[in-house]
Design a protein around this motif. Structure first.
Motif, PDB file in Angstrom:
ATOM      1  N   SER A  30       0.871  -1.201   0.044  1.00 52.27           N
ATOM      2  CA  SER A  30       0.149   0.127   0.039  1.00 52.27           C
ATOM      3  C   SER A  30       0.909   1.334   0.067  1.00 52.27           C
ATOM      4  N   ALA A  31       1.837   1.250   0.707  1.00 51.34           N
ATOM      5  CA  ALA A  31       2.887   2.702   0.866  1.00 51.34           C
ATOM      6  C   ALA A  31       3.395   2.579  -0.402  1.00 51.34           C
ATOM      7  N   GLN A  53      -6.069  -0.254   7.956  1.00 52.88           N
ATOM      8  CA  GLN A  53      -5.004   0.830   8.116  1.00 52.88           C
ATOM      9  C   GLN A  53      -4.309   0.640   6.662  1.00 52.88           C
ATOM     10  N   CYS A  54      -4.550  -0.302   5.815  1.00 56.57           N
ATOM     11  CA  CYS A  54      -3.845  -0.303   4.330  1.00 56.57           C
ATOM     12  C   CYS A  54      -4.831   0.761   3.444  1.00 56.57           C
ATOM     13  N   GLN A  56      -6.745   3.272   4.712  1.00 54.08           N
ATOM     14  CA  GLN A  56      -6.484   4.434   5.176  1.00 54.08           C
ATOM     15  C   GLN A  56      -5.184   4.967   4.585  1.00 54.08           C
ATOM     16  N   LEU A  57      -4.095   4.276   4.326  1.00 54.48           N
ATOM     17  CA  LEU A  57      -2.916   4.712   3.884  1.00 54.48           C
ATOM     18  C   LEU A  57      -3.043   4.785   2.260  1.00 54.48           C
ATOM     19  N   ARG A  59      -5.917   5.676   0.853  1.00 56.80           N
ATOM     20  CA  ARG A  59      -6.593   6.773   0.644  1.00 56.80           C
ATOM     21  C   ARG A  59      -6.002   8.244   0.770  1.00 56.80           C
ATOM     22  N   GLN A  60      -5.060   8.035   1.723  1.00 56.97           N
ATOM     23  CA  GLN A  60      -4.087   9.287   1.916  1.00 56.97           C
ATOM     24  C   GLN A  60      -3.369   9.772   0.527  1.00 56.97           C
ATOM     25  N   ASN A  61      -3.112   8.642  -0.139  1.00 54.63           N
ATOM     26  CA  ASN A  61      -2.033   8.779  -1.303  1.00 54.63           C
ATOM     27  C   ASN A  61      -2.934   8.621  -2.561  1.00 54.63           C
ATOM     28  N   SER A  62      -4.424   8.745  -2.398  1.00 53.84           N
ATOM     29  CA  SER A  62      -5.196   9.077  -3.418  1.00 53.84           C
ATOM     30  C   SER A  62      -5.339   7.879  -4.282  1.00 53.84           C
TER      31      SER A  62
END
Length: 69
Positions: A30-31, A53-54, A56-57, A59-62
């Motif tokens: 995901s990162a 958690q994956c 959310q990560l 979503r933060q990175n679109s």
């Protein structure tokens, strides 16, 4: 199980795909997801903390995701 079946089918169609049910590997994937990536997730309960958690990560990175619960 669903992710591995999807991996098997999309691989045969020539898609670049990874499947993992390991939470730490999923966080790393995901990162490292790049634009143009679509992530599929599945959970029997929808309450899997590692999957949340994956997502959310991502979503933060679109990065778009499709999740089945």
């Amino acid at each position: 199980m669903i992710a591995h079946e999807l991996h098997n089918r999309l691989f045969r169609l020539g898609c670049r795909i990874n499947a993992s049910n390991d939470h730490n590997m999923n966080l790393m994937l995901s990162a490292a997801a790049q634009p143009g990536t679509i992530v599929f997730g599945s959970s029997f309960t929808g309450r899997d903390i590692g999957l949340v958690q994956c997502l959310q990560l991502l979503r933060q990175n679109s990065i778009p995701s499709i999740v089945m619960t």
